[in-house]
Write a protein that holds these residues in place. Structure first.
Motif, PDB file in Angstrom:
ATOM      1  N   ARG A   1     -17.211  20.804 -11.997  1.00  0.00           N
ATOM      2  CA  ARG A   1     -17.023  21.497 -13.260  1.00  0.00           C
ATOM      3  C   ARG A   1     -18.097  21.052 -14.258  1.00  0.00           C
ATOM      4  O   ARG A   1     -18.678  19.972 -14.101  1.00  0.00           O
ATOM      5  N   ASN A   2     -18.296  21.838 -15.311  1.00  0.00           N
ATOM      6  CA  ASN A   2     -19.288  21.488 -16.337  1.00  0.00           C
ATOM      7  C   ASN A   2     -18.631  21.174 -17.677  1.00  0.00           C
ATOM      8  O   ASN A   2     -19.253  21.287 -18.734  1.00  0.00           O
ATOM      9  N   TYR A   3     -17.373  20.750 -17.661  1.00  0.00           N
ATOM     10  CA  TYR A   3     -16.643  20.417 -18.886  1.00  0.00           C
ATOM     11  C   TYR A   3     -15.849  19.127 -18.653  1.00  0.00           C
ATOM     12  O   TYR A   3     -15.509  18.777 -17.536  1.00  0.00           O
ATOM     13  N   ARG A   4     -15.620  18.368 -19.742  1.00  0.00           N
ATOM     14  CA  ARG A   4     -14.862  17.110 -19.692  1.00  0.00           C
ATOM     15  C   ARG A   4     -15.410  16.214 -18.572  1.00  0.00           C
ATOM     16  O   ARG A   4     -14.677  15.696 -17.735  1.00  0.00           O
ATOM     17  N   LEU A   5     -16.719  16.012 -18.595  1.00  0.00           N
ATOM     18  CA  LEU A   5     -17.412  15.357 -17.486  1.00  0.00           C
ATOM     19  C   LEU A   5     -17.016  13.897 -17.313  1.00  0.00           C
ATOM     20  O   LEU A   5     -17.094  13.366 -16.198  1.00  0.00           O
ATOM     21  N   ASP A   6     -16.618  13.223 -18.375  1.00  0.00           N
ATOM     22  CA  ASP A   6     -16.336  11.788 -18.298  1.00  0.00           C
ATOM     23  C   ASP A   6     -14.885  11.472 -17.926  1.00  0.00           C
ATOM     24  O   ASP A   6     -14.513  10.300 -17.850  1.00  0.00           O
ATOM     25  N   GLU A   7     -14.082  12.470 -17.671  1.00  0.00           N
ATOM     26  CA  GLU A   7     -12.659  12.250 -17.407  1.00  0.00           C
ATOM     27  C   GLU A   7     -12.410  12.133 -15.900  1.00  0.00           C
ATOM     28  O   GLU A   7     -12.173  13.138 -15.219  1.00  0.00           O
ATOM     29  N   GLN A   8     -12.458  10.899 -15.396  1.00  0.00           N
ATOM     30  CA  GLN A   8     -12.229  10.684 -13.973  1.00  0.00           C
ATOM     31  C   GLN A   8     -10.820  11.114 -13.562  1.00  0.00           C
ATOM     32  O   GLN A   8     -10.610  11.603 -12.446  1.00  0.00           O
ATOM     33  N   SER A   9      -9.861  10.962 -14.472  1.00  0.00           N
ATOM     34  CA  SER A   9      -8.498  11.379 -14.143  1.00  0.00           C
ATOM     35  C   SER A   9      -8.433  12.880 -13.866  1.00  0.00           C
ATOM     36  O   SER A   9      -7.694  13.336 -12.980  1.00  0.00           O
ATOM     37  N   LEU A  10      -9.229  13.668 -14.600  1.00  0.00           N
ATOM     38  CA  LEU A  10      -9.264  15.109 -14.356  1.00  0.00           C
ATOM     39  C   LEU A  10      -9.924  15.401 -13.009  1.00  0.00           C
ATOM     40  O   LEU A  10      -9.474  16.287 -12.270  1.00  0.00           O
ATOM     41  N   THR A  11     -10.976  14.660 -12.691  1.00  0.00           N
ATOM     42  CA  THR A  11     -11.627  14.841 -11.386  1.00  0.00           C
ATOM     43  C   THR A  11     -10.629  14.616 -10.254  1.00  0.00           C
ATOM     44  O   THR A  11     -10.548  15.412  -9.302  1.00  0.00           O
ATOM     45  N   THR A  12      -9.849  13.548 -10.355  1.00  0.00           N
ATOM     46  CA  THR A  12      -8.851  13.254  -9.326  1.00  0.00           C
ATOM     47  C   THR A  12      -7.767  14.322  -9.293  1.00  0.00           C
ATOM     48  O   THR A  12      -7.367  14.792  -8.217  1.00  0.00           O
ATOM     49  N   GLU A  13      -7.312  14.723 -10.468  1.00  0.00           N
ATOM     50  CA  GLU A  13      -6.270  15.751 -10.554  1.00  0.00           C
ATOM     51  C   GLU A  13      -6.742  17.059  -9.930  1.00  0.00           C
ATOM     52  O   GLU A  13      -5.996  17.713  -9.177  1.00  0.00           O
ATOM     53  N   LEU A  14      -7.976  17.450 -10.214  1.00  0.00           N
ATOM     54  CA  LEU A  14      -8.505  18.701  -9.667  1.00  0.00           C
ATOM     55  C   LEU A  14      -8.701  18.607  -8.165  1.00  0.00           C
ATOM     56  O   LEU A  14      -8.403  19.561  -7.425  1.00  0.00           O
ATOM     57  N   ARG A  15      -9.197  17.466  -7.688  1.00  0.00           N
ATOM     58  CA  ARG A  15      -9.369  17.318  -6.238  1.00  0.00           C
ATOM     59  C   ARG A  15      -8.026  17.448  -5.529  1.00  0.00           C
ATOM     60  O   ARG A  15      -7.921  18.126  -4.507  1.00  0.00           O
ATOM     61  N   GLN A  16      -7.005  16.827  -6.065  1.00  0.00           N
ATOM     62  CA  GLN A  16      -5.684  16.905  -5.446  1.00  0.00           C
ATOM     63  C   GLN A  16      -5.117  18.312  -5.528  1.00  0.00           C
ATOM     64  O   GLN A  16      -4.506  18.807  -4.570  1.00  0.00           O
ATOM     65  N   GLY A  17      -5.331  18.979  -6.666  1.00  0.00           N
ATOM     66  CA  GLY A  17      -4.827  20.336  -6.831  1.00  0.00           C
ATOM     67  C   GLY A  17      -5.507  21.318  -5.899  1.00  0.00           C
ATOM     68  O   GLY A  17      -4.847  22.144  -5.251  1.00  0.00           O
TER      69      GLY A  17
END
Length: 361
Positions: A285-301
């Protein structure tokens, strides 16, 4: 190629091109240990040399064919067979045989060209002289600092071409992924298909629609949206999907996506056997780049969404095996996947030194 032209999944020959780059592993999977993997019907073992370079060898000892992945690595990077102790260097040459000083000059196993790029390890299964690193498919988003994300590997029990079909026609989102990324607009929206020598692109814009649950959560704004899906196939097995939503009327269809959210679904599929494959994917994604928790959440989703695809594809494979010779007829929505198959057929034919008849345009 006419969209209604029938085809069959049956084939009397190897159903994949060999003169191509395929992903064999994520870069983090390859360590100072032996990793076996079946690629295009061949068993391969990969590992890192002490300085970090990746080596890929035929996974079968020259002596008695024991998989070399059953052996071990020495500190100098040599691979020792776990049966009789033959030692192989990174080129696949045997440089030690127990109980004899003379090395049989034929004692070697095949070494495959490999390249690390875009967080993946790519392998060339065909003629090594043709292995040009410049021809590695473009998945630069996977390591571009302007994008953040992660992905996984799925081992799918189906013909790799079924995964490509699935990605080239996203109308199935309406019916398979209705609780997350799908809604009626995906199945009903018009689309355009273009193609070149190695590429096929399906472009779909859904204007002034209700955002499906996944994208409504990512956008964080109420109201209707303009949604896009731009699917690009690169032969033989790579599909990138430019996806996103923006509030209706903010200019996304005209090129201004600044009010929306944008992601790329990166997919590359590697044949293992005639009815199994390795499916490497990432969502960036190209938004909220520094949020590792979002990266993990999206990968799981996204992993959960792809699990729904996996169930469909494996059921489809079983049905194909139960109905040998079955003809499949295509709908308009299959245009992108049929262009992808045509480009695959051309690559396979070129590998064999032959040609295939031109289908009706």
């Amino acid at each position: 190629m006419a969209a209604t032209q029938p085809f069959t999944m049956d084939t009397g020959a190897v159903p994949w091109p060999l003169n191509a780059w395929y992903v064999i592993a994520w870069d983090h999977e390859v360590k100072r240990s032996l990793l076996p993997r079946t690629i295009c019907g061949e068993r391969v073992v990969i590992y890192r040399q002490p300085e970090g370079r990746v080596v890929a060898l035929q996974d079968a000892c020259w002596h008695r064919l024991l998989p070399l992945s059953k052996g071990h690595l020495q500190d100098d990077g040599s691979l020792v067979c776990g049966y009789h102790g033959l030692v192989y260097d990174a080129r696949g040459r045997c440089n030690h045989m127990p109980s004899q000083d003379t090395i049989n000059p034929s004692a070697c196993v095949r070494s495959y060209p490999v390249v690390e790029q875009h967080r993946f390890v790519w392998i060339w299964m065909g003629d090594p002289a043709l292995a040009d690193p410049a021809c590695v498919p473009d998945l630069h988003w996977n390591h571009d600092p302007a994008w953040a994300g992660d992905g996984e590997l799925i081992h799918v029990n189906c013909d790799y071409r079924l995964v490509i079909d699935n990605l080239m026609d996203l109308t199935h989102e309406t019916f398979v992924h209705g609780s997350s990324i799908g809604n009626r607009a995906v199945a009903e929206a018009p689309f355009d298909v273009t193609h070149g020598e190695r590429f096929a692109t399906v472009t779909r814009w859904m204007r002034d629609i209700e955002a499906p649950p996944f994208w409504a959560g990512q956008l964080g704004k109420s109201g209707k949206v303009d949604r896009w899906q731009i699917i690009r196939f690169e032969a033989p097995c790579t599909v990138t999907i430019d996806v996103g939503v923006a509030p209706t009327g903010t200019g996304a269809p005209e090129g201004d996506r600044s009010q929306g959210v944008n992601g790329f679904v990166l997919n590359t599929i590697t044949p293992a056997t005639a009815n199994t494959c390795h499916y490497f994917w990432a969502f960036v994604r190209n938004y909220r780049l520094d949020e590792q928790s979002l990266t993990t959440e999206l990968r799981q989703g996204v992993s959960g969404i792809f699990r729904e695809d996996e169930i469909i594809l494996e059921a489809q494979q079983k049905a194909i095996e139960a109905n040998p010779g079955k003809l499949f007829y295509n709908l308009n929505i299959d245009a992108g996947s049929m262009w992808a198959r045509r480009k695959l057929d051309r690559m396979i034919a070129a590998d064999r030194g032959g040609s295939i008849a031109e289908a009706a345009e």
